[in-house]
Design an enzyme around this catalytic site. Structure first.
Site, PDB file in Angstrom:
ATOM      1  N   ASP A 177      16.983 -17.136 -10.369  1.00 39.90           N
ATOM      2  CA  ASP A 177      16.317 -17.930 -11.393  1.00 39.90           C
ATOM      3  C   ASP A 177      16.274 -19.365 -10.872  1.00 39.90           C
ATOM      4  OD1 ASP A 177      15.321 -18.744 -13.974  1.00 39.90           O
ATOM      5  OD2 ASP A 177      17.345 -19.457 -14.405  1.00 39.90           O
TER       6      ASP A 177
ATOM      7  N   ASP B  60      21.432 -17.668 -15.226  1.00 32.39           N
ATOM      8  CA  ASP B  60      22.453 -18.418 -15.956  1.00 32.39           C
ATOM      9  C   ASP B  60      22.279 -18.415 -17.464  1.00 32.39           C
ATOM     10  OD1 ASP B  60      20.140 -20.073 -15.923  1.00 32.39           O
ATOM     11  OD2 ASP B  60      21.398 -21.812 -16.366  1.00 32.39           O
TER      12      ASP B  60
END
Length: 813
Positions: free
Chosen positions: A490, A693
């Site tokens: 990400d 996250d």
């Protein structure tokens, strides 16, 4: 437990007990975990049944409620009477540890530890001496018991050896009588538990385990010696004589092997115990500043306390700094080697080491539920799990003992035939010779090394990974990480620091104004997404006051929205904030230039009319470039998949030398999942790692072969989420570095190599030792039966040492 047979026996016993579900066992930790339906059987009833069927002694280790704390107190010599009294409010459970110690489980939000000790009973209580974690305490107790039995066996064996081997005057009957007495004591009290264990395994679990080999071999030597001694007393001694020294020395050497193996395993487990990082004491600071500081047991900390952290000392538990500045070494928790600067308002982690400054810290988590405790719980979870390669070891071990028994029978028959047919021996003499070969063959074999080959490495690797800020939640993850072919990151908060700042803001005149900004702040203020956090901080810095908004909806990969009725309007207003694609503003004349310049663009609309446009900029994590470079140098492909616009994603990809084709922008959670699924569906079935996250990454974390989340579940800074932690297979601890990704891969490769070495050693040892003991080599090369018990030392200790050697294989990142 000493071998896979013990573990199989325990698992089979658990599997048929009503009310027990999802049983898990660990040979190395000598531990079992299971879910229990208390309506069918109580924990005490299950413990009694297991002790009857397996012969093991059990200590209950309950999985404590995450909201509760446990403290052990002295009960004045009568623990049962203590728990019979009425307990104060806040105490949830009381249980007996031993006759002088009681364990109290309490709710720290209702009752503080010191309040419980000093004011909740008729007289102040005393803390019990600090004990190690239950699994370590149980292991130490086992090592102590085995060591004591070994010493007793050795002391009883030495006189037997002297009477058998020393040049003493001829008193055969007297020496034989003394040897018989000593050998009987050893056979009954030292070897006796082997009989009980072997019989229980056969009767209740139908498992043939290592203890059966010990029983057969020692019994054969002992019984034959009794028969030979009887002939001696009757005046017709056998040509071979009696050999009580064989059975006694055999039992003693077996005990020596078990003691050294248990000691080595225990030391290995303790060497990677994360809980050892927590200090035992804390310096409590007076709230009024007038009274002197007080050093207390860290177990007595309670919410609301402020403790002082002196320079170069460990921090007792998690908290927030209220005074002072310093640099803190968090390497033992996060794996990050550089000290982290801390100031007022910063969070600190229990177990980390303070630098040169003194700090005052307010408790945020108690020692029993802080970051170190959570990491330890996840590491224990990994130790209890088993990789698929363990199935191979279990299958080999399950056939091991029956095969050895068959080989022993063949050995006995062959040596009887050789003695009678080739050497011209009498039948009894040939049988005695064959018995010595059979005994040696039975006892020199060792399935324990095969059973320990995998779990020993898993325990060491899990502990070493945790020390470097990589918490692995299952052993299977350690097994497959070595085959990683693709790592997908990400962007925001993963490759970048997630600390965005507003660099430009545009307010279209027709729909902007103070009221619109107040609505926008009310919408974004409660969001944890890094972009929303940055915009909220920017608006608050301008003195904007938020308009309270209820019923806010978060749309992962898009933004947030709410519908409300304005005070001066009769119709509801719909306010939305998020990415430009969702709000159909990508071609807006103010938005397009910002996107093309690589900014992250955050837009707000009120009833579909543009109200605010923000351009934000983020910076790369310092470790992002070296980590990506290392992965690519290892022939591992790297991709970025982000919900952000194309410009920021391509800018980060360019900075990290990631090919444009591997950079996907404007990806929803479903798009991320589909991208990972497409990578994993190639003919080579690669292992794909996804690193994220936040909550919007949870779908991709679950889809990937290995999902890695940063800081979730153990985070004291609030960057990760518990949703991501639940979906992930690996957690990089709070403040953890991206270096944890190559650490995991390198550690997996090293661990697998050691598992292969352990399997190879176990196979080579058993084949060679069994052939040597059976007399298959020329020139009379063999293992005397009385020394065959050393086989467990020779086979098990190298397996333990190979696993422990993981600690010294250089730096992982």
């Amino acid at each position: 437990m000493t071998c896979t047979g013990c573990e199989t026996k325990l698992m089979r016993s658990l599997a048929v007990i009503p009310g027990v579900s999802r049983p898990k066992t660990s040979l190395l930790l000598s531990r079992a975990e299971f879910d229990l339906d208390g309506r069918l059987l109580s924990a005490d009833q299950i413990q009694a049944r297991l002790e009857k069927e397996t012969g093991f002694n059990f200590d209950k280790v309950a999985n404590d409620d995450k909201e509760l704390e446990t403290i052990e107190v002295l009960a004045g010599g009568d623990a049962k009477a203590f728990i019979a009294r009425d307990m104060p409010d806040g105490v949830v459970n009381a249980s007996v540890v031993d006759k002088n110690t009681v364990s109290l489980q309490y709710d720290p939000k209702v009752l503080g530890a010191r309040d419980l000790m000093d004011h909740s009973f008729s007289a102040p209580l005393q803390l019990a001496p600090l004990r190690p974690p239950p699994s370590i305490a149980s292991g130490r107790k086992h090592v102590w018991n085995v060591g004591l039995q070994t010493v007793i066996s050795a002391l009883l064996t030495i006189p037997v050896l002297i009477m058998a081997w020393a040049p003493l005057p001829e008193h055969e009957v007297a020496y034989g009588s003394a040897s018989l007495a000593l050998a009987t004591i050893i056979q009954v009290f030292i070897a006796g538990p082997f009989y009980s264990s072997a019989l229980r395994s056969l009767i209740f679990s139908r498992v043939i385990e290592m203890d059966l080999l010990i029983v057969l071999s020692t019994t054969a030597a002992y019984v034959f010696s009794i028969v030979a001694f009887a002939y001696l007393v009757a005046g017709s001694p056998l040509s071979t004589g009696e050999f009580f020294e064989t059975s006694t020395l055999l039992v003693t050497l077996i005990m020596v092997g078990r003691f050294l193996g248990a000691l080595a395993r225990q030391k290995a487990v303790e060497s990677v115990s994360v809980l050892s990082l927590q200090p035992a004491t804390a310096v409590l600071s007076s709230k009024d500043g007038q009274n002197p500081d007080l050093e207390i047991d860290a177990r007595l900390l309670q919410f609301g306390d402020v403790f002082k952290v002196l320079p170069e000392t460990r921090i007792p538990t998690d908290g927030t700094i209220i005074s002072g500045t310093s640099e803190v070494d968090e390497s033992m928790i996060t794996g990050e080697a550089r000290p982290v600067a801390k100031e007022v308002g910063a969070a600190v982690i229990g177990g980390s080491v303070n630098g040169s400054g003194a700090l005052l810290v307010r408790v945020s988590r108690l020692p029993g539920s802080n970051t170190v405790a959570k990491i330890a719980a996840m590491v224990d979870e990994a130790k209890m799990s088993k990789p698929k390669i363990q199935d191979l070891a279990d299958k080999v071990a399950s056939w091991f003992v029956p095969v050895v028994v068959a080989i022993t029978v063949v050995t006995f028959i062959v040596w009887v035939a050789v003695g009678v047919g080739k050497k011209g021996m009498g039948g009894s003499e040939a049988a005695v010779q064959a018995i010595t070969y059979a005994i040696a063959t039975l006892i020199v074999s060792c399935p324990c090394a095969i059973g320990l080959a995998v779990p020993m490495v898993v325990v060491m690797a899990s502990g070493i990974a945790a020390e470097r800020g990589v918490v692995v939640k299952s052993a299977e993850t350690l097994e497959i990480a070595r085959k990683t072919s693709h790592v997908v990151f990400d962007k925001t908060g993963t490759l970048t620091q997630g600390k965005l700042s507003v660099t430009k803001e545009v307010y279209p005149e027709e729909s902007s104004g103070p009221a619109a900004l107040e609505l926008l702040l009310g919408l974004v203020r409660g969001s944890k997404h890094p972009v929303s956090v940055a915009v909220a901080a920017h608006l608050e810095s301008k003195g904007i006051n938020a308009t309270p908004i209820n019923d806010i909806q978060s749309l992962p990969g898009k933004g947030i929205e709410a519908t409300l009725t304005a005070s001066n309007a009769n119709t509801p207003l719909t306010i939305r904030a998020g990415n430009s694609r969702w709000l159909e503003m990508s071609s807006h004349p103010e938005v397009a230039p910002l996107l093309s310049s690589g900014h992250t663009v955050f837009c707000c609309t009120i009833d579909a009319a543009p109200a605010a446009i923000f351009a934000l900029h983020d910076t790369l994590r310092p470790d992002a470039l070296p980590v990506v470079a290392r992965l690519r140098a290892s022939n591992i492909a790297v991709s970025i998949v982000s919900g952000d616009d194309d410009g920021p994603v391509q800018r980060v990809a360019s900075a990290l030398a990631i090919p444009p084709a591997n950079a996907r922008s404007r990806a929803s959670p479903a798009d991320k999942r589909d991208y990972i699924k497409a990578l994993a569906s190639t003919p080579t079935a690669p292992t794909v790692i996804f690193v994220g996250d936040g909550t919007n990454d949870s779908v991709a974390l679950a889809q990937a072969s290995i999902g890695i989340t940063i800081g979730a579940g153990t985070d004291t800074h609030g960057t990760g989420t518990d949703v991501a932690a639940a979906a992930a297979d690996v957690v990089l601890t709070a403040g953890g570095s991206l270096r944890g990704v190559p650490v995991l891969i390198a550690l997996s490769r090293a661990a697998f190599a050691r598992i292969v070495v352990n399997f190879a050693w176990s196979g080579v040892y058993n084949v060679f030792a069994i052939l040597l003991a059976a007399g298959a080599f020329p020139r009379g090369a063999r293992i005397p039966p009385q020394f065959a018990g050393l086989g467990e030392v020779v086979s098990v200790v190298p397996v333990v040492l190979v696993a422990v050697a993981l600690r010294w294989v250089g730096e992982w990142a």
